[in-house]
Design a protein around this motif. Structure first.
Motif, mmCIF file in Angstrom:
data_model
loop_
_atom_site.group_PDB
_atom_site.id
_atom_site.type_symbol
_atom_site.label_atom_id
_atom_site.label_comp_id
_atom_site.label_asym_id
_atom_site.label_seq_id
_atom_site.Cartn_x
_atom_site.Cartn_y
_atom_site.Cartn_z
ATOM 1 N N ALA A 71 0.820 -1.213 0.000
ATOM 2 C CA ALA A 71 0.000 0.000 0.000
ATOM 3 C C ALA A 71 0.851 1.260 0.000
ATOM 4 C CB ALA A 71 -0.934 0.011 1.214
ATOM 5 N N ALA A 72 2.110 1.118 0.404
ATOM 6 C CA ALA A 72 3.037 2.256 0.433
ATOM 7 C C ALA A 72 3.992 2.158 -0.753
ATOM 8 C CB ALA A 72 3.824 2.273 1.739
ATOM 9 N N GLN A 73 3.938 3.143 -1.641
ATOM 10 C CA GLN A 73 4.777 3.156 -2.833
ATOM 11 C C GLN A 73 5.509 4.485 -2.952
ATOM 12 O OE1 GLN A 73 5.368 0.577 -4.789
ATOM 13 N NE2 GLN A 73 3.841 -0.806 -3.902
ATOM 14 N N SER A 74 6.671 4.459 -3.602
ATOM 15 C CA SER A 74 7.501 5.657 -3.709
ATOM 16 C C SER A 74 6.822 6.778 -4.479
ATOM 17 C CB SER A 74 8.834 5.303 -4.378
ATOM 18 O OG SER A 74 8.616 4.795 -5.683
ATOM 19 N N TYR A 75 5.952 6.426 -5.430
ATOM 20 C CA TYR A 75 5.337 7.440 -6.279
ATOM 21 C C TYR A 75 4.113 8.096 -5.640
ATOM 22 C CZ TYR A 75 2.462 3.326 -7.374
ATOM 23 O OH TYR A 75 1.677 2.195 -7.282
ATOM 24 N N SER A 76 3.714 7.639 -4.462
ATOM 25 C CA SER A 76 2.486 8.146 -3.853
ATOM 26 C C SER A 76 2.736 8.611 -2.423
ATOM 27 C CB SER A 76 1.409 7.055 -3.867
ATOM 28 O OG SER A 76 0.213 7.522 -3.292
ATOM 29 N N TYR A 77 2.094 9.708 -2.059
ATOM 30 C CA TYR A 77 2.213 10.229 -0.698
ATOM 31 C C TYR A 77 1.135 9.666 0.221
ATOM 32 C CZ TYR A 77 5.832 13.744 -1.516
ATOM 33 O OH TYR A 77 7.035 14.373 -1.768
ATOM 34 N N ASP A 121 9.377 -4.128 6.346
ATOM 35 C CA ASP A 121 9.677 -5.341 5.580
ATOM 36 C C ASP A 121 9.352 -5.047 4.118
ATOM 37 O OD1 ASP A 121 10.220 -6.677 7.950
ATOM 38 O OD2 ASP A 121 8.171 -7.399 8.157
ATOM 39 N N SER A 122 9.845 -5.875 3.222
ATOM 40 C CA SER A 122 9.551 -5.735 1.794
ATOM 41 C C SER A 122 10.170 -4.445 1.252
ATOM 42 C CB SER A 122 8.037 -5.787 1.568
ATOM 43 O OG SER A 122 7.743 -5.778 0.198
ATOM 44 N N ASN A 123 9.347 -3.461 0.814
ATOM 45 C CA ASN A 123 9.878 -2.199 0.277
ATOM 46 C C ASN A 123 10.285 -1.286 1.436
ATOM 47 O OD1 ASN A 123 7.061 -2.359 0.686
ATOM 48 N ND2 ASN A 123 6.695 -0.460 -0.416
ATOM 49 N N VAL A 124 11.395 -1.664 2.054
ATOM 50 C CA VAL A 124 11.863 -1.087 3.323
ATOM 51 C C VAL A 124 12.013 0.435 3.249
ATOM 52 C CG1 VAL A 124 13.771 -1.051 4.961
ATOM 53 C CG2 VAL A 124 13.062 -3.202 3.931
ATOM 54 N N GLY A 125 11.476 1.113 4.264
ATOM 55 C CA GLY A 125 11.670 2.547 4.411
ATOM 56 C C GLY A 125 10.648 3.410 3.708
ATOM 57 N N GLU A 126 9.751 2.782 2.926
ATOM 58 C CA GLU A 126 8.737 3.578 2.234
ATOM 59 C C GLU A 126 7.741 4.111 3.250
ATOM 60 O OE1 GLU A 126 7.998 5.767 -0.218
ATOM 61 O OE2 GLU A 126 9.157 4.205 -1.228
ATOM 62 N N PHE A 164 17.337 10.612 0.964
ATOM 63 C CA PHE A 164 18.264 10.752 2.090
ATOM 64 C C PHE A 164 17.826 9.862 3.253
ATOM 65 C CE2 PHE A 164 19.123 12.924 6.163
ATOM 66 C CZ PHE A 164 20.513 12.894 6.151
ATOM 67 N N PHE A 165 16.546 9.850 3.548
ATOM 68 C CA PHE A 165 16.025 9.038 4.646
ATOM 69 C C PHE A 165 16.154 7.555 4.332
ATOM 70 C CE2 PHE A 165 12.544 6.815 6.790
ATOM 71 C CZ PHE A 165 12.703 7.240 8.095
ATOM 72 N N LYS A 166 15.750 7.164 3.142
ATOM 73 C CA LYS A 166 15.767 5.749 2.777
ATOM 74 C C LYS A 166 17.182 5.197 2.717
ATOM 75 C CE LYS A 166 11.575 6.384 0.090
ATOM 76 N NZ LYS A 166 11.029 6.555 -1.266
ATOM 77 N N GLU A 167 18.105 6.006 2.204
ATOM 78 C CA GLU A 167 19.489 5.535 2.097
ATOM 79 C C GLU A 167 20.122 5.345 3.473
ATOM 80 O OE1 GLU A 167 21.767 7.827 -0.733
ATOM 81 O OE2 GLU A 167 20.094 7.810 -2.156
ATOM 82 N N LYS A 175 22.698 -6.356 4.162
ATOM 83 C CA LYS A 175 22.389 -6.584 2.751
ATOM 84 C C LYS A 175 21.605 -7.882 2.568
ATOM 85 C CE LYS A 175 24.630 -2.936 1.526
ATOM 86 N NZ LYS A 175 24.796 -2.410 2.878
ATOM 87 N N GLY A 176 20.546 -7.794 1.749
ATOM 88 C CA GLY A 176 19.746 -8.977 1.447
ATOM 89 C C GLY A 176 18.717 -9.300 2.505
ATOM 90 N N SER A 177 18.565 -8.420 3.496
ATOM 91 C CA SER A 177 17.586 -8.693 4.553
ATOM 92 C C SER A 177 16.533 -7.596 4.552
ATOM 93 C CB SER A 177 18.282 -8.754 5.918
ATOM 94 O OG SER A 177 18.743 -7.466 6.287
ATOM 95 N N THR A 178 15.731 -7.570 5.585
ATOM 96 C CA THR A 178 14.729 -6.517 5.724
ATOM 97 C C THR A 178 14.991 -5.776 7.018
ATOM 98 O OG1 THR A 178 13.178 -7.870 6.991
ATOM 99 C CG2 THR A 178 13.035 -8.002 4.577
#
Length: 514
Positions: A71-77, A121-126, A164-167, A175-178
């Motif tokens: 439900a959380a994607q980079s292109y949407s707020y 988890d999954s798309n971490v940090g979104e 900046f936040f996600k990085e 690496k390779g984990s969540t």
């Protein structure tokens, strides 16, 4: 914009200490701005979600939904919660048990307007901003609900939505984990604050974020309004015929050359009947004044070597692929291609129609006079008389056919299937009166100008007027402009560079001026 840097050199003692040889293990994010606070210093409260198990899922809408990380994607707020892959319907009893469990532990489970969700988890940090009270929704174990101070939440959210936040998060996560393996290290992520004119800059950024959120919400609402107009116009203007279903005759099966049950189903026949029984008549798509063709083949064998970029460059083509089109007829992510050949460009009024895959049926109208192309997975629909009104209506009715499931039914093949051009030609389209087509056009494509000068004190009022009177396409263009301004400001704050003075706030927002 990327902020992570890999050092060119590193001391042998550091390698000996860490026992790692992979360069990425020594990545870092240099930050000049020392005016920073950690997430844990800004948080008022947070709640980690809980999984319910797939045996609690339903295949129909029960009114109660389980929000997933998708439900959380980079292109949407704001959250995408209209698809079962994003928000899964669950049993009412499951929702009640979930709530009871949290209440026993004195934990707040409610999802209220203004809360922020972060994916661990999954798309971490979104992250996404909850734009409405979600009384009958619960979140999965891969999501965390965050509550911040009312006056700072938009600013904090703006910074959390940045690379900046996600990085920072990626560097903390093995690496390779969540992020689950990093436990609650996200609490130590840094949020930079302005060193100049702090309160005004925070207010300005907060208004930009509100503008983006309000536009995303309006785009969705206007899309659903168009769908309602189409449905009501068809259903409330029927001839005096009644529908009756008969099993297909052998001659019909021979004619369609289809044995799959859905193409002969009662549901399809009923929906087709409503369109064909419309009081003002109907036409098959092949009878409309459109030409159909495939997009540009971008393989090496067709165009030779090419350069690709995610930012606009002089001499590059903008490539709008069907997979990057939203259900609302906007572009999710933009790609650019450099090539020496004269590629097949699109003209104003052309429709890109995604004919393949699980998301087939999404479409977009080209309104710009620029070098825009699509790939071979996109079908291009070009009106022979360049009638923009009819192009908008056809695009919106294709959306309607997708919404009620007919595009999926007409499609064939695996991996989501595809709707071939011969099947596309046989789609029925009602002949709406011009006044009704104009009503739809005003919602999808409408320019609105407001001459009053914009400042911090009147932004909310003027922005509400702009959003109310502007079409979906224009709102999407404005959203991208707001995003670009936000990107610029975030970068200046992170690198502690001179910020724009207050008198230059909103100077880029030409869409407010005559």
């Amino acid at each position: 914009m990327a902020y992570t840097v890999t050092p060119k050199t590193i001391k042998f003692s550091q390698i000996e200490k860490d026992k790692k040889l992979t360069p990425s293990n020594y990545d870092l994010i240099p930050i000049k701005n020392e005016n920073i606070k950690l997430i844990k210093e800004l948080l008022i409260d947070y709640t980690i979600g809980k999984d319910v198990g797939s045996d609690h899922y339903l295949s129909f809408d029960s009114g109660f939904k389980f929000i997933k990380t998708k439900a959380a994607q980079s292109y949407s707020y704001i959250p995408n919660i209209y698809n079962y892959t994003e928000a899964q319907p669950i049993f009412p009893s499951t929702f009640e048990n979930y709530v009871e469990d949290y209440e026993k532990r004195d934990v707040t489970f409610e999802l209220n307007k203004g809360d922020i969700l972060i994916v661990k988890d999954s798309n971490v940090g979104e992250v996404v901003y909850i734009n409405e009270d979600l009384d009958q929704h619960i979140i999965s174990g891969g999501l965390v609900k965050l509550i911040f101070d009312e006056e700072l939440k938009y600013y904090i959210f703006a910074m959390m939505k940045s690379n900046f936040f996600k990085e920072q998060l990626y560097l903390l996560t093995p690496k390779g984990s969540t992020l689950k393996h990093a436990k609650t290290l996200w609490l130590d992520l840094k949020i930079p604050f302005p060193n100049q004119n702090e309160n005004k800059i925070i207010e300005y950024i907060s208004l930009l974020v509100k503008g983006i959120i309000n536009r995303e919400e309006a785009i969705r609402n206007k899309y659903h309004k168009i769908m309602d107009i189409i449905e009501n116009e068809i259903c409330n203007n029927q001839k005096d015929n009644s529908f009756s279903y008969n099993f297909p005759k052998f001659s019909e099966i021979q004619n369609k050359k289809r044995l799959d049950a859905s193409i002969h189903s009662k549901y399809l026949k009923n929906e087709e009947f409503l369109i064909k029984n419309y009081i003002h008549g109907f036409k098959y798509f092949e009878e409309l004044d459109f030409e159909i063709s495939r997009g540009q083949n971008l393989q090496f064998s067709a165009i030779g070597p090419k350069l690709e970029s995610n930012i606009k460059k002089e001499g590059f083509y903008e490539c709008i692929k069907p997979k990057n089109i939203s259900i609302y007829g906007t572009v999710l992510t933009r790609e650019y291609i450099g090539n020496f050949n004269d590629l097949k460009t699109l003209n104003k009024g052309d429709i890109i129609f995604g004919a393949e895959g699980f998301e087939k049926g999404r479409s977009l109208i080209i309104f710009e006079e620029e070098d825009i192309i699509t790939n071979i997975h996109g079908i291009t629909l070009t009106h022979r008389e360049n009638d923009l009104l009819e192009s908008i209506f056809v695009k919106c009715f294709l959306d309607y056919l997708r919404k009620i499931g007919l595009i999926d039914i007409y499609a064939t093949g695996g991996n989501g299937g595809s709707i071939a051009i011969p099947y596309l030609k046989q789609l029925p389209f009602p002949i709406f009166p011009t006044v009704k087509q104009e009503e739809i056009k005003e919602i999808y494509y409408n320019e609105y100008e407001y001459s009053e000068d914009l400042d911090l004190s009147n932004f909310d009022h003027l922005d509400a007027l702009m959003i109310k009177n502007t079409g979906i396409h224009q709102l999407d263009v404005q959203k991208n402009l707001l995003n670009a301004e936000l990107d610029k400001l975030r970068d200046l704050i992170i690198h502690d560079k001179d910020l724009i003075p207050e008198e230059e706030f909103f100077i880029f927002m030409d869409f407010y001026k005559n």
